[in-house]
Design a protein around this motif. Sequence first.
Motif, mmCIF file in Angstrom:
data_model
loop_
_atom_site.group_PDB
_atom_site.id
_atom_site.type_symbol
_atom_site.label_atom_id
_atom_site.label_comp_id
_atom_site.label_asym_id
_atom_site.label_seq_id
_atom_site.Cartn_x
_atom_site.Cartn_y
_atom_site.Cartn_z
ATOM 1 N N GLN A 1 4.639 32.431 13.634
ATOM 2 C CA GLN A 1 4.907 33.484 12.658
ATOM 3 C C GLN A 1 6.366 33.503 12.205
ATOM 4 O O GLN A 1 7.262 33.371 13.037
ATOM 5 N N ASN A 2 6.571 33.640 10.919
ATOM 6 C CA ASN A 2 7.973 33.878 10.537
ATOM 7 C C ASN A 2 8.205 35.374 10.415
ATOM 8 O O ASN A 2 7.281 36.187 10.555
ATOM 9 N N ASN A 3 9.448 35.725 10.169
ATOM 10 C CA ASN A 3 9.832 37.137 10.132
ATOM 11 C C ASN A 3 8.975 37.954 9.177
ATOM 12 O O ASN A 3 8.459 39.016 9.521
ATOM 13 N N ALA A 4 8.850 37.440 7.955
ATOM 14 C CA ALA A 4 8.146 38.192 6.921
ATOM 15 C C ALA A 4 6.708 38.478 7.340
ATOM 16 O O ALA A 4 6.211 39.603 7.188
ATOM 17 N N ASP A 5 6.039 37.465 7.898
ATOM 18 C CA ASP A 5 4.656 37.676 8.324
ATOM 19 C C ASP A 5 4.577 38.753 9.393
ATOM 20 O O ASP A 5 3.718 39.628 9.374
ATOM 21 N N PHE A 6 5.497 38.629 10.324
ATOM 22 C CA PHE A 6 5.490 39.577 11.440
ATOM 23 C C PHE A 6 5.687 41.015 10.954
ATOM 24 O O PHE A 6 4.978 41.936 11.350
ATOM 25 N N ILE A 7 6.649 41.182 10.043
ATOM 26 C CA ILE A 7 6.924 42.516 9.506
ATOM 27 C C ILE A 7 5.687 43.039 8.764
ATOM 28 O O ILE A 7 5.292 44.195 8.922
ATOM 29 N N GLN A 8 5.079 42.139 7.989
ATOM 30 C CA GLN A 8 3.901 42.558 7.235
ATOM 31 C C GLN A 8 2.803 43.032 8.176
ATOM 32 O O GLN A 8 2.160 44.050 7.950
#
Length: 1586
Positions: free
Chosen positions: A362-369
């Motif tokens: 997971q990258n940051n953006a995915d995780f935040i989403q």
Amino acid sequence: MEMLNMVKEQGMLLKLCWKCALKILFSISTETSLELLLEDLCLGQYYREKLSLSKILEIDEKAVSDEPAKCKSDLPWFSLKKLMMVNLTARNLKCTSMSKQNFNDKSGSTDLDIGNLLDGLNTVDMLNPLDIITALFLCSDGFLQQELALKMSTCQFSVPLLLPNCDTNQCTLMLWAMRDIVKKYRPQSLSESKGFIEDRIVFSELPMISFVRLGECSLSKSEILNKLLSNSQQYHDTFVHHNMECGDSPRRISNGLTEITWYLPCGNKNIDVFSEPVAIANLRGDIASFDTQYSFLCQTSAAVFVFFDHLDSECSLLNSHRGQIFLVGNNDSKRLNSEALNKVAKELGLTNNNIIIRTKKQNNADFIQLLREKVIDAVENSNTKMSIEQMADIAHKLGILVDEDSPECQKAKKNAEEVTGEIQDILKYKENQLPLQGEIWKELTCLETEEYRLQHIGSTNVEDYKSRLRLQKHELRKKQNSYDMSTAMKYITNAISCPRTERSYFLKWMRMNLNKVSRIKLSKLKEKYKEKCKNSENNEEIKEIDRQISNSSLGTEHFFREMGQIYEASLSLPKTDPERPQLQHLPKLCAEVLLDGFPLELVDGDASHIPLRWVSDVLSQLSDLVSPNRKIRVVTVLGVQGTGKSTLLNTMFGVQFAVSSGRCTRGAFMLLIKINEDMKKVLNCDFMLIIDTEGLKSPELAQLDNSYEHDNELATLVVGLSDVTIVNVAMENSTDMKDILQIVVHAFLRMKEVGKKSKCLFVHQNVSDVSAHDNNSRDRKLLLEQLNEMTQAAAKMEKKEENKSFTDVMEYSPDTGNWYIPGLWNGNPPMAPVNAGYSEAVYELKKHIIQLLGNTESSAYDILDFKDWMISMWNAVKHENFIFSFRNSLVADAYMRLCTEFNKWEWEFKREMYTWVTSAETSISNFGKVAVETDIREFLTCWKSAASTVLSTWEAKLQKNLTEYFKKTESHADLIERYREEFSNSAKSLRKEIERSVNNQLTAAAEIRQGMVELDKIKENYTKEIEKAVCALIDECREKNVQMDETDLDKEFDKMWNETVKKLSVSKQNTTNVFTSVTTFLRINLSHRGSHACELLNQKSLDNCGEQPFKYTAEGYINRFKHKLSKIFSVQDHIMAIQKLSEDIIFVCTHFVSEKVKRKLNYSDTYIEEILRLIDETLQNNQDIKTDIEFEVSLKQHICGFAAREFQKMHEDFIQTNDPYRCLEKNKEKFCDDFKDVFHKRDQCQKKAEEFTNKCLKPAVEDFINRFLGQDIIDEMLRCKEFETRMSFQYSVLLDLLSQDDFQNYFDYIWSFDIGVFKMIGNQIVKHFSSASTFKYEDKHLQSCITSIQQAIKKAKTGKTNDFKAFIEDICKALGKKLVISQDALGAFMILNNADLGQFDEFLTMSVQDMTKNLTETLKKTCIEAKLQHLHMSPQLELSSKMIGCGKQCPFCKASCVAGGKYHTEHFASLHQPQGLSKCTWNTTTKLATDICSSLVTTKKYFNCNATKGKYQPYKNYKKFFPNWKITPDVSPEASDYWKYVMAKYNNEFAKLYVVQPADIPTGWIEITKQQAKESLKHSFNIKWG
Ligand SMILES: Nc1nc2c(ncn2[C@@H]2O[C@H](COP(=O)(O)OP(=O)(O)OP(=O)(O)O)[C@@H](O)[C@H]2O)c(=O)[nH]1
Ligand SMILES: [Mg+2]
């Protein structure tokens, strides 16, 4: 990278533990970590005694210094300053000492040392921003906390929800602190309808999602949260996190801090992260250590997200609290133990849904989403919605403190609820509880305005109309008084009488509660208003909405307004009324509130009116509360509605003026800010008063309800009050801008008239480009052009065309006078933080303003001055009249002061010149007596040129005094700058006047002396002959050698005398014919007036003139103007005016003549020249009274006639007294005595000494005293208050008249002011010196003479002469500059003198002593009246000419001019009188008129007179006909009470004397008491003493 971070973090933790351990070991164990931190920050004292809001608002050096925080102890203040200005960098807290330490390589070498690099920077000394915020909150009182929370939330920072105290291990729910936060948002459901929700955040029931950490965690929870809340376009640091400046420093006291923030949608799907509002809480520290906080969060949240790296298998902590739990782990972390996780999840009954693991993929953006989705799920799945207010209960149960629990706060809350709990329908509530400010007050304000403007007067007569208005006002006040104080008002007055903290809590509660009551309705109305305003066609609707807004608003200001009305009404109660004293303390209460920093309503927003008495009494009380003479500076903002004026002030000064979209501020509010000691010197003041004003409306809106006028009034008022005016210009709308500029330019123009120098700054909002200033240079030029254009237009309207450009009107530089400020929000509200650029730009502006204030030349007002100024400004605004300077008490005061000073300089000059000319006269009178000097004409020329030099020096000194005076700031000289020129001219004219008089005196003295030289020679010859004869006789008698007795000697002497005299060629002295001489001068004087004058002159011989009293018949006048004369301004009036003028002139001339005659001198041609000049000058000064040549010739003939007669007689007397033969005869007896003495060889020494003393010295000494005593008397009289200025003099005269209250006196005052003044001054001098003796002055002069005489004797003795004659001559020479010794007496003394020089001086000294004793006794005995007779300078004449001044009278009512300096260009009177008093009647009847010109000039009523050529002209335009007069409207309806009283009392007497019918006295005049008359007098003359 993350690896490195982790390593660093762990290393740091280790370091921290180690450090703590050391501390525990070595430091004094009683110091807790909180104490240590507070000490580091130098906040220790404030932990005990909390910082208050007002302390923070003070303007101090830090407020304007750009110095970065240098050391740790600077940090909290630095942060506070930034926070108060809503600056986003408020949490970037690094001090310079830290950065230096960090970036300076310690070894200073350029070696490579990877180890050192890996070790990382030394961060131990840095402080975590959270620690500083926690410390600040712990050290602040409730009000500051509230302000901090508000500002933080405006910056979109998280705010403390639970504040930990690591000392007590207790935490506090910050409910009160958050109460002031109001948020506005649009949830999905309202996005269609464009509706919105606006509420206090503590009331909003929102789902709360909490984020906590269990044990160690490798994910930065706060950073993740920030990302979670930021939308993709814009990242914002809501929470402080690890990667922020100093965010990685260890937390020392802020563990356990729970913060909260809110996500609020704007209704746009593409922007909103969450479409419904949520609250996000964030607990700092490990939940393992903060169980209470964790339980609190579990019980209040819809869901709790637990971040962890590692889970213990039996996790009791998580188990013990129920609630929706999400576990958030990091698979990156090596420590994640899936078994344990599994176990815990099972125990807690969690599904996959509730477990979020960040995986490597997971990258940051995915995780935040993913997290966002979980949050949305959690919100949807839970019903737990709770407001912060509701959380208080849970907190109580958990033993968490609530900040609101303090007894003061609770008591205040209860009190406030008592008041606001009652409110159902605002309109009804206001009617019931606040009845005084409703319709009654509005009617009252209308009446008050009408009283000034008299717009609806119609054909009623002015004073009747005014009386009626006064009566109506009184009725309304009565009606106000008929209401009992409402329960609400009782509560309020009680509550604000409480101690300060409680009162502040109460007012805050009131504000919040009232806001709540009216919010829903108001915010909708305001929104609607804003909508409608965009389209100017909706005028009617806008007006209606505006009315509704006004009806539905209810704020604390309404209660204070009511208090003001209760107070003002109570003042109209009779003094004996028992209610009255109970209400007298209200202004003081309000002043205390103002001093606490609450805004006070200056202009009532609904009635657009200042409750003048109330506001000024509050200010007076304020002045009493602070130490005396506290100075204030005023800063004001003006601008179009809703352009962020209040926001600007709030940002600039950290204050809280009401802010919201739509019509918000109404009227004007003022707020007091203290200046810290360290800035007082810089700013020269102690307080800053900031005034927030209602927005000016656009012209379309304005036209409808006449509010353009209202805008104008408001702008003029506040511009007039302020030192710096900020003009808020919203660039987008140039028509709006133009419009408000126009209003402002008018206001500035008027202020220039008054002499008030304020400065203005244009603030252009919403201009964000960096290059704004450069790019806009063209715009600025354009703006200046526009301003110039408007100035010209405005100047034309105000009839001040000399103002051509804006810079003529005020100090303004296009470069420093314009400020560009970027938009307020960075992004889209409600989630947008304040733009850092906005805050910074406002800060720069603030610094500039403070610098401007520091550089202001004019002195600051003290509070009482400000009050006076405000009253004057308001009066002026209400009069629509800005030529009002002398109705402005500060200006009047400044003018009076300058007059007083100028009078002093003038007198000093005159006095000095008088002394000078007296000694010159003495020298001239002694010319040729002792030594033979050159030609007397040459001698005179020398003196004249010397005079010119002295005069020039003095004139320069006068001018210098004037310049210096205008440089001084404390006397408000800047307000009267425009009179400077007049005074300077007066100084020039004064010199000319004195020069003329000096030259005349010198010439006359020389002429007289020249005449005497001849006579003296003859006399000398005569005495010599006699001496010769006597000597011969003595020889003869001795030779006879027979005993001769007295009779024989007498006989012999007689014989000899007759023979000798017969032999002398006694020619009787010729007298000149003064008449011839005077006729010649008169002819020369009239020679340029044409042949008619000559003809007239020839018709009558001067011998027959001036015998009968002068009577003007007006024949020529009637013939010429017959056809033009109107009925009212009749021939009679004209005759009367001329008759009066001629009487005045005759009076002055008569006095001149009698002064000359008194001195028993010879006639000099300068006298008649002076008289003719006096006549010409007076006629010149009274050109408004049309005279003709017939009049002039006959008046001059009359005056010259009687003057010539008097002078002829004086001349003849002089010749007679100085006739040589007569003088000889006079001395016959003395000669005979001397003869006998010599014959008998008797020693004459003693006798001669006495003779010399009594015949020569004594008269000279007496004369000397008489020369100078006049000046001393004037000196002393001028020291009396009433002689300070013409105003004070008139005041004292009128006061005196009132105390005598005698009809005849009033009549004389009106009709013969000058003569009356002359007589009165005479009486005053006599009265004054009957009790206070003049002896001290006389003695001074006497002693000085005696000293001179003694010195002269001593000097003569040391002279080697043995000759008696030479001895005496030596004495006379030594005294020649001081005393004039009679030549007659000296001549007689010198002959037949056989005195022995050896003893003579002793006898002389003795007899001088006797003379002194003698004179002293006489002087003490003589009464002042007798003394006045002999004075060379008449104090009466001098003083009355000073006090009468220009002698002009008001063309309408005959009030005398009081302007200072003799040569002013504009005349004005302090107090005008009803016209009937000077015989004026109404046009239609023969009743005396009651109108007063100071009221008439505001009306459109008409007058006609000679000057208008009989045509009717409105009084408003009086200046066209009497350009030299300034008639200012009355300051107050009571201003003319003095004359109203007189007229009402003596109506019949006046009518009888004028042979007309008495006036119809307006109602109310009869009731005016003597006391009221007296008070009005004092007020009208602006007298501060007596
Ligand atoms: N977009 C934007 N909004 C602003 C700016 N300045 C102020 N506002 C907002 O505009 C609204 C009105 O601001 P106020 O400060 O009450 O304006 P005002 O000029 O005092 O208004 P009145 O007193 O009614 O004349 C508030 O909601 C502010 O937040 C700005 O520069 N840009
Ligand atoms: Mg406002």
